[in-house]
Design a protein around this motif. Structure first.
Motif, PDB file in Angstrom:
ATOM      1  N   GLN A  85      40.218  70.048   7.102  1.00  0.00           N
ATOM      2  CA  GLN A  85      38.899  69.553   7.506  1.00  0.00           C
ATOM      3  C   GLN A  85      38.869  69.374   9.024  1.00  0.00           C
ATOM      4  OE1 GLN A  85      38.421  66.031   5.139  1.00  0.00           O
ATOM      5  NE2 GLN A  85      37.380  67.145   3.530  1.00  0.00           N
ATOM      6  N   ASP A  86      38.915  70.474   9.731  1.00  0.00           N
ATOM      7  CA  ASP A  86      38.918  70.430  11.188  1.00  0.00           C
ATOM      8  C   ASP A  86      37.673  71.187  11.667  1.00  0.00           C
ATOM      9  OD1 ASP A  86      39.390  70.572  13.880  1.00  0.00           O
ATOM     10  OD2 ASP A  86      41.530  71.019  13.684  1.00  0.00           O
ATOM     11  N   SER A  87      36.564  70.443  11.777  1.00  0.00           N
ATOM     12  CA  SER A  87      35.284  71.084  12.082  1.00  0.00           C
ATOM     13  C   SER A  87      35.283  71.737  13.463  1.00  0.00           C
ATOM     14  CB  SER A  87      34.151  70.062  11.984  1.00  0.00           C
ATOM     15  OG  SER A  87      34.437  68.964  12.821  1.00  0.00           O
ATOM     16  N   LEU A  88      35.997  71.127  14.399  1.00  0.00           N
ATOM     17  CA  LEU A  88      36.045  71.674  15.762  1.00  0.00           C
ATOM     18  C   LEU A  88      36.736  73.045  15.770  1.00  0.00           C
ATOM     19  CD1 LEU A  88      35.326  70.978  18.676  1.00  0.00           C
ATOM     20  CD2 LEU A  88      37.582  69.944  18.908  1.00  0.00           C
ATOM     21  N   ARG A  89      37.873  73.103  15.081  1.00  0.00           N
ATOM     22  CA  ARG A  89      38.622  74.361  15.001  1.00  0.00           C
ATOM     23  C   ARG A  89      37.799  75.426  14.273  1.00  0.00           C
ATOM     24  NH1 ARG A  89      43.996  76.020  15.287  1.00  0.00           N
ATOM     25  NH2 ARG A  89      44.481  74.023  16.228  1.00  0.00           N
ATOM     26  N   GLN A  90      37.113  75.005  13.218  1.00  0.00           N
ATOM     27  CA  GLN A  90      36.289  75.942  12.454  1.00  0.00           C
ATOM     28  C   GLN A  90      35.165  76.497  13.329  1.00  0.00           C
ATOM     29  OE1 GLN A  90      35.628  75.302   8.415  1.00  0.00           O
ATOM     30  NE2 GLN A  90      34.846  77.378   8.418  1.00  0.00           N
ATOM     31  N   ALA A  91      34.572  75.628  14.140  1.00  0.00           N
ATOM     32  CA  ALA A  91      33.463  76.055  14.996  1.00  0.00           C
ATOM     33  C   ALA A  91      33.934  77.050  16.058  1.00  0.00           C
ATOM     34  CB  ALA A  91      32.833  74.834  15.659  1.00  0.00           C
ATOM     35  N   VAL A  92      35.142  76.842  16.565  1.00  0.00           N
ATOM     36  CA  VAL A  92      35.651  77.692  17.651  1.00  0.00           C
ATOM     37  C   VAL A  92      36.154  79.032  17.130  1.00  0.00           C
ATOM     38  CG1 VAL A  92      37.452  77.884  19.418  1.00  0.00           C
ATOM     39  CG2 VAL A  92      36.202  75.741  19.140  1.00  0.00           C
ATOM     40  N   THR A  93      36.929  78.989  16.022  1.00  0.00           N
ATOM     41  CA  THR A  93      37.553  80.232  15.551  1.00  0.00           C
ATOM     42  C   THR A  93      36.807  80.874  14.377  1.00  0.00           C
ATOM     43  OG1 THR A  93      38.979  79.040  14.010  1.00  0.00           O
ATOM     44  CG2 THR A  93      39.844  79.399  16.221  1.00  0.00           C
ATOM     45  N   GLY A  94      35.936  80.108  13.746  1.00  0.00           N
ATOM     46  CA  GLY A  94      35.180  80.645  12.619  1.00  0.00           C
ATOM     47  C   GLY A  94      35.940  80.598  11.308  1.00  0.00           C
TER      48      GLY A  94
END
Lengths: 383, 112
Positions: free
Chosen positions: A277-286
């Protein structure tokens, strides 16, 4: 009274087919009801319990293994799906051995944890996850030996510490110093060095092993302590020099004395991280792709001063995290690499002043935080 | 077990913590019993559990050596170095446990 009971039983016997026929109308339904009751978790758990009771006497070794294995039959039900029978299992066991060797002492422990849920029909399994984890810790110590005292010397040592306690209460500084010198004559402990290796390997899968992943981890830590006042090791404890000066200036110590037990402890680790659950990482790398990360930590704690009978401790910790082969997007977003430093001054009565700077892996930005206050222990406080 | 200076177990624990520099030298026996693990030198509340667990193990070994050699304590029946270190380690790793708790465990492991 007996006649009443007999009549009651007779009526119950006569009307019972009516109740049964109200519940079960066909032979197929009767067969299904019988099968359902025989394969219900309660029946299986009860049968297993009886088997375990018998096994305990017949084969204690097998009983111990199966008892630790902790198998439990259960019903799975998720959303609108029909209930499905299955079982969950859990096995936790550890073996620890502290041994003394000629060259070094070793403290080793092995931990095995198995955990999972299996449904007899896998489509009914809402928690389709099996985890098998092996953890090894080996710590190796050099030094830390003490001379063996006779029972009479040990008795004398206890008397010295009782007298020392009295001298503290009477504020008799000369006696304190003499008694501590006498105690030191009876306690010769050599410098202690240690290195610890922690290795873990976790194998995760769904119940038919169509999806699997291997999660390794490695940790190496090291530390040293110098107990004896004559040891040269403590003079290498450079972070303690400013505090040795503070202790001297505040009258905590009567001479400039660098602590040999406050030598920083360090840790180096290699982690395989599975972000969930790492929304920041998901937003950056997709995507939330697993990655390898190295980390380093150094911690330091020393006595800063003693003020009005309160001991003030200085504690500090520095952490560094670095993702290996991080994609350029993560590097540009500055979330492939983290630094974090925190320190505080705290006393046993709860007073503290703290400062933190940097960013931990889940922080969105670097922060510089100061805090000042009292910490109250209400019975469940741990840190 | 009551934490009191007349007890050989308590005075040996107090002497051990003084010898190993885990408490300030001016700390009296009465105060020492109330101290929690996080109030001792080895436990750093800012550090990770990995560091504190390693420090706790190193200290458990030193306490065992000091009690067994300097204070000439022998192990209770069915207890050995392995058992003593493992049991003390459980206390040392818990920030909220007190020195008195440690003393209770030591009383079941050693004969003074």
């Amino acid at each position: 009274m007996k006649a009443v009971s007999k009549i009651g039983l007779l009526i119950l016997f006569m009307v019972s087919p009516l109740f049964l026929s109200a519940q079960i109308r066909t032979f197929d339904e009767a067969r299904k009801a019988a099968l359902d009751s025989l394969t219900s978790p309660n029946v299986l758990n009860e049968a297993m319990g009886r088997y375990m009771s018998a096994l305990q006497n017949e084969n204690p070794a097998a009983y111990k293994f199966i008892r630790n294995f902790n198998l439990k039959f259960k019903t799975f039900q998720a959303d609108s799906r029909p209930p499905g029978l299955g079982f969950s299992y859990q096995y936790d066991n550890s073996w620890a051995k502290n041994s003394r060797g000629k060259a070094c002492d070793a403290s080793q422990s092995f931990n095995l944890n198995l955990d999972g849920n299996v449904a007899f029909k896998k489509v009914y399994n809402p928690v389709n996850f099996l985890e098998s984890k092996f953890f090894y810790n080996g710590s190796f110590f050099w030094g830390g030996f003490a001379e063996k005292n006779s029972p009479e010397q040990a008795k004398e040592l206890r008397r010295i510490f009782r007298d020392y306690n009295d001298a503290l209460k009477n504020k008799d500084k000369v006696k304190e110093k003499d008694l501590m010198a006498s105690a030191n004559q009876l306690t010769h402990i050599t410098d202690q060095y240690y290195i610890g290796i922690n290795g873990s390997a976790s194998y995760e899968s769904n119940q038919d092993f169509s999806k699997t992943q291997f999660v390794p981890g490695l940790l190496i830590n090291a530390g040293a302590s110098s107990i004896s006042g004559n040891s040269a090791l403590r003079w290498f404890n450079l972070p303690d020099y400013p505090f040795a000066l503070i202790r001297l200036l505040t009258g905590t110590d009567t001479r400039f004395s660098v602590s040999g037990v406050a030598i920083p402890a360090v840790l180096f680790g290699l982690d395989y991280v599975i972000p969930t659950q790492d929304s920041l990482r998901q937003a950056v790398t997709g995507a939330l792709t697993p990655f390898s990360r190295v980390r380093f930590e150094a911690s330091f704690k020393t006595e800063a001063a003693r003020v009005a009978s309160q001991v003030i401790w200085f504690s500090a910790d520095y952490r560094w995290y670095h993702q290996l082969a991080a994609p350029q997007a993560l590097v540009n977003a500055k979330i492939g690499h983290f630094n974090y430093f925190t320190c505080n001054l705290s006393s046993t009565n709860g007073f503290f002043v703290s400062y933190s700077y940097g960013q931990l892996p889940f922080d969105k930005q670097k922060d510089s935080v100061y805090a000042l206050g009292f910490k109250y222990d209400l019975g469940n406080w741990t840190k | 077990m009551v934490w009191t200076e007349s007890s050989d177990v308590c005075i040996s624990i107090y002497g051990t913590l003084q010898t190993l520099h885990q408490i300030d030298a001016q700390t009296t026996i009465d105060t020492t019993g109330l101290l929690r693990m996080q109030d001792l030198q080895f436990y750093n509340t800012t550090a990770s559990g990995d560091i504190n667990n390693a420090n706790a193990l190193a200290l458990a070994k030193l306490i065992d050596v000091t009690l067994a050699n300097s204070f000439a304590a022998s192990y209770q029946s069915n207890t050995d170095t392995n058992e003593a270190i493992s049991r003390m380690l459980t206390i040392l790793q818990d920030a909220g446990k007190t020195v008195e708790n440690l003393s209770d465990t030591v009383a079941t492991l050693y004969i003074f």
